[in-house]
Design a protein around this motif. Structure first.
Motif, short mmCIF file in Angstrom:
data_model
loop_
_atom_site.label_atom_id
_atom_site.label_comp_id
_atom_site.label_asym_id
_atom_site.label_seq_id
_atom_site.Cartn_x
_atom_site.Cartn_y
_atom_site.Cartn_z
N CYS B 66 0.85 -1.20 0.00
CA CYS B 66 0.00 0.00 0.00
C CYS B 66 0.88 1.24 0.00
O CYS B 66 1.81 1.35 0.81
N CYS B 69 -0.30 3.09 3.77
CA CYS B 69 0.01 2.49 5.07
C CYS B 69 1.19 1.54 5.01
O CYS B 69 1.72 1.13 6.04
N ILE B 71 1.33 -1.61 4.17
CA ILE B 71 1.08 -3.04 4.41
C ILE B 71 1.40 -3.82 3.13
O ILE B 71 1.10 -3.36 2.02
N CYS B 81 -5.88 -0.30 -1.48
CA CYS B 81 -5.97 -0.70 -0.07
C CYS B 81 -7.28 -0.19 0.54
O CYS B 81 -7.47 1.02 0.69
N CYS B 84 -7.12 2.20 3.50
CA CYS B 84 -6.63 3.56 3.28
C CYS B 84 -7.49 4.23 2.21
O CYS B 84 -6.96 4.89 1.30
ZN LIG Z 1 -3.18 0.97 3.19
#
Ligand SMILES: [Zn+2]
Lengths: 398, 332
Positions: B66, B69, B71, B81, B84
């Motif tokens: 992402c 963030c 991840i 994502c 987000c």
């Molecule tokens: Zn994210």
């Protein structure tokens, strides 16, 4: 202000390993006729029908509910099918409740049916491997189906993850005792597939491992059958009850949750069944329940696997997480304990006619509340990969 | 290509013939038809194309990260994502070593497509640097997969099949501890580079008088059990339509089990063309399973019973079901 909704009629067909004698058309009709008779009603008095059918491939047709509309005498009226894996029945009941509570309809039929064992594996010349394969089409089709995803191995993942966190819980002696206990409960359910299949804990312990850590006598069996409830909003329900003399069992709490289907950080937490936890606590909030162990008398739990029964009971607040074995060790569900768990025998002994299963559980919960003069029952459904879906209803008898 | 050389999506032996049968219940005839519901696809792999092509052509695993963030998801099952507000993700190249998110289950009784592959594991592998887990098949190079070999946090190496189709089945994983450090470090390790332990029939020592006594008692019990089968309708159904000749070897002696469409026959001695072989030092391992005092599957897991062909687990399951039915008949 939403309206109160109650169960005014209920019926099930016998749950059988295979119904050679009937198609799902007639199974659905049988149970519907039975439930209407129980409610002292004509189908002409029903405003809507909600179908609980899990898997198109079992019924060997897509939109399998369409022939049922006329077969049940519900032509020209509202009809909608719900399909949410193992939780199909509990979710269908929650959908019907919402329509009635909102005032859309006064009465509704909730009809669950499944013809699960017509599918057949011509290589092993037996049905079960093909039944498991059909359910296997429910796994993620890009990343999991082709590597052997099954309902059993995905629930086993959750159970083993729980055991990673709580290595001293879910002891084989305890899961065996729970299975043996359920096999005693089923004795009084004449509609169950395994009414006369009583087993000892030793027999459960000696049964073969199907998918580690599950043994054969710790797993629900696939079944064919139908289960139907008749629901009505308050005023209508009270009028029906006055006519039949059977008390209304009210649906006072409803809750549902679907988790992530992928696992890891910020995704599904593997050692938990959050779907059951969230669904139960949402239902408790609606029903005004603070302490489920004190408030609830009967739990009709979707026991796909005994280990999952223990975790689900903990997630729903009947024992602490990590202490599932206290259900037996502290006598919570043993005879005379605080909770009467699966008086119908559960899906392990009654059988799992998937779409019909949770509705059969509600049929049992409602009947047991009335027969035993108890106050509250909880009905639960779980489904999809890694116990992703959960739905819970609270039934109340005043 | 001829049907014999083409690799088919549906195995030919799985296909039923046109036909059916009559099932009579309470004097009434009911028709049961052989049938199938089949659909073929040219299935788009869409946004997953890069992931599957990397498996097939580069022996590489891709993830997505992402941009907000950070991840890292493997497999890259989305392009934005949701945590987000659907910020875009970017493709990242992963290594092929990781650790198990949790202890994986092992399937002993598989669905009809996987009966030739049991026992197999399927678990969730978190690749180094990833946040989510990849669902993957688990094998051991050291014989039959049993509980305890792979657990939560076990380090695993992803291995690539020699023949790859751009599918999730192009990969599986084995415990890193079963490999050399060079193999663990090698990117794109192939299945053919692994040292698979060959299935070797266990040797049985010279029989003692005790072994022979046990064998004779076991043979007598199995013979009695085969006799009981003649009248046990439910148990006969469990081995209906099934034909297998099984060579059983124990320290105290050899016997032949013959499964023949509902009939079970037992005789002392050997056969030169068994469908498969079972070996156990103590014949009571087999007898207990057949008499429903224990589990044959469990005996294979604990290595008290050796089976020459894993795919014959199907027969083991039939025998276990038969044993339970026979025990139930006697209980009632
Ligand atoms: Zn994210």
């Amino acid at each position: 202000m939403s309206r109160r909704v109650g169960i005014v009629g209920a019926a099930v067909t016998p749950f059988k390993a295979k119904w050679y004698e009937k198609t799902y058309y007639e199974l659905a009709q049988m149970a519907t006729a039975g439930a209407l008779k129980d409610a002292g009603m004509s189908v002409k008095d029903c405003d809507a029908v909600f179908y609980a059918i899990y898997n198109d491939i079992f019924e060997r047709t897509c939109i399998p509910e369409h022939p049922l509309q006329g077969i049940l005498g519900m032509q020209d009226k509202f009809g909608m099918r719900v399909s949410t894996g193992g939780a199909t029945g509990a979710y269908t009941l929650s959908a019907a409740h919402a329509y009635l509570a909102a005032g859309r309809f006064k009465t509704a039929i909730v009809c669950g049916v499944e013809k699960a064992t017509d599918c057949f594996d011509f290589m092993s010349m037996s049905a079960t491997p093909e039944v498991i394969k059909v359910i296997g089409w429910s796994g993620d089709s890009f990343f999991e189906q082709k590597i052997g995803w099954t309902a059993a191995d995905s629930y086993a993942e959750v159970v083993l993850a729980y055991m990673d966190e709580h290595p001293d819980d879910l002891k084989p002696e305890i899961t065996a005792q729970i299975s043996a206990l359920l096999s005693q409960h089923v004795k009084t359910n004449p509609f169950a597939q395994r009414q006369h299949d009583q087993v000892t804990p030793e027999e459960v312990m000696n049964s073969r491992i199907v998918v580690y850590p599950f043994k054969e006598l710790e797993i629900c069996v696939y079944t064919e059958g139908a289960a139907v409830l008749i629901l009505a909003e308050e005023e209508t329900a009270l009028a029906i009850s006055k006519n039949t003399g059977t008390p209304v069992v009210w649906i006072t709490g409803v809750g549902e949750a679907n988790e992530h289907s992928f696992a890891g950080k910020n995704h599904k937490v593997m050692p938990r069944i959050m779907s059951d936890h969230l669904a139960a606590y949402r239902a408790y909030e609606m029903a005004g329940i603070k302490d489920p162990l004190e408030a609830i008398d009967i739990v009709e739990l979707h026991d796909a696997f005994v280990h999952q029964l223990e975790i689900t009971m903990a997630e729903m607040g009947f024992c602490p997480l990590g202490r599932g074995d206290s259900l037996i060790e502290d006598g919570i569900i043993t005879p005379g304990g605080k909770i009467l768990c699966n008086p119908c025998g559960g899906l392990i002994y009654s059988g799992h006619a998937v779409g019909a299963s949770n509705i059969m559980s509600a049929w049992s919960g409602r009947n047991e509340l009335i027969a035993r003069g108890l106050r509250r029952a909880l009905v639960h459904g779980t489904g999809s990969t890694i116990a992703q879906y959960g739905a819970v209803e609270i039934l109340e008898h005043d | 290509m001829s049907p014999e050389t083409r690799k088919m999506i549906i195995p030919l032996e799985a296909l039923p013939e046109v036909g059916g049968h009559i099932q009579t219940i309470d004097g009434q005839d009911y028709l049961v038809l052989n049938d199938a519901m089949f659909t073929f696809y040219q299935r788009s792999q869409g946004e997953f194309s890069a992931f599957f092509l990397a498996l097939r052509d580069k022996k590489k695993l891709l993830g997505c990260k992402c941009t907000k963030c950070g991840i890292v998801r493997v497999p890259p099952f989305l392009t934005r994502c949701p945590d987000c507000d659907f910020a875009p993700t970017e493709t990242v190249e992963m290594g092929d070593v990781g650790r198990m998110l949790c202890t994986p289950p092992i399937t002993y009784f598989a669905n009809s497509l996987f009966q030739g592959q049991v026992p197999f594991g399927r678990g969730r592998l978190v690749l180094d640097g990833a946040d989510t887990a990849l669902s993957i098949n688990i094998y051991t190079t050291k014989g039959i997969l049993v509980p305890g070999i792979v657990k939560k946090d076990t380090e695993m190496k992803v291995v690539f099949r020699d023949e790859r189709n751009g599918e999730i089945t192009d990969i599986f994983c084995v415990p890193a501890s079963e490999l050399t450090p060079e193999q663990v470090a090698k990117p794109g390790l192939l299945e053919s580079e692994l040292d698979w332990e060959a299935a070797v029939e266990p040797a049985l020592g010279a029989p003692t008088a005790d072994d022979e006594a046990k064998f004779n008692a076991g043979l007598a019990e199995l013979s009695a059990l085969a006799e009981e089968m003649k009248g046990a309708e439910r148990a006969r159904r469990d081995i209906a339509g099934w034909h297998r000749v099984v060579q059983v070897k124990s320290a105290g002696g050899f016997l032949v089990l013959e499964i023949d469409d509902g009939d079970l026959r037992v005789r002392q001695g050997s056969t030169d063309k068994p469908d498969f072989t079972l070996v156990c030092t103590d014949i009571s391992t087999l007898v207990n399973g057949m008499a429903y005092r224990g589990s044959l599957t469990q005996a294979i897991i604990t290595k008290d019973l050796w089976i020459s062909l894993n795919r014959e687990f199907t027969t083991i399951f039939k025998l276990e079901r038969m044993a339970r039915s026979l025990a139930r008949t006697k209980k009632v």
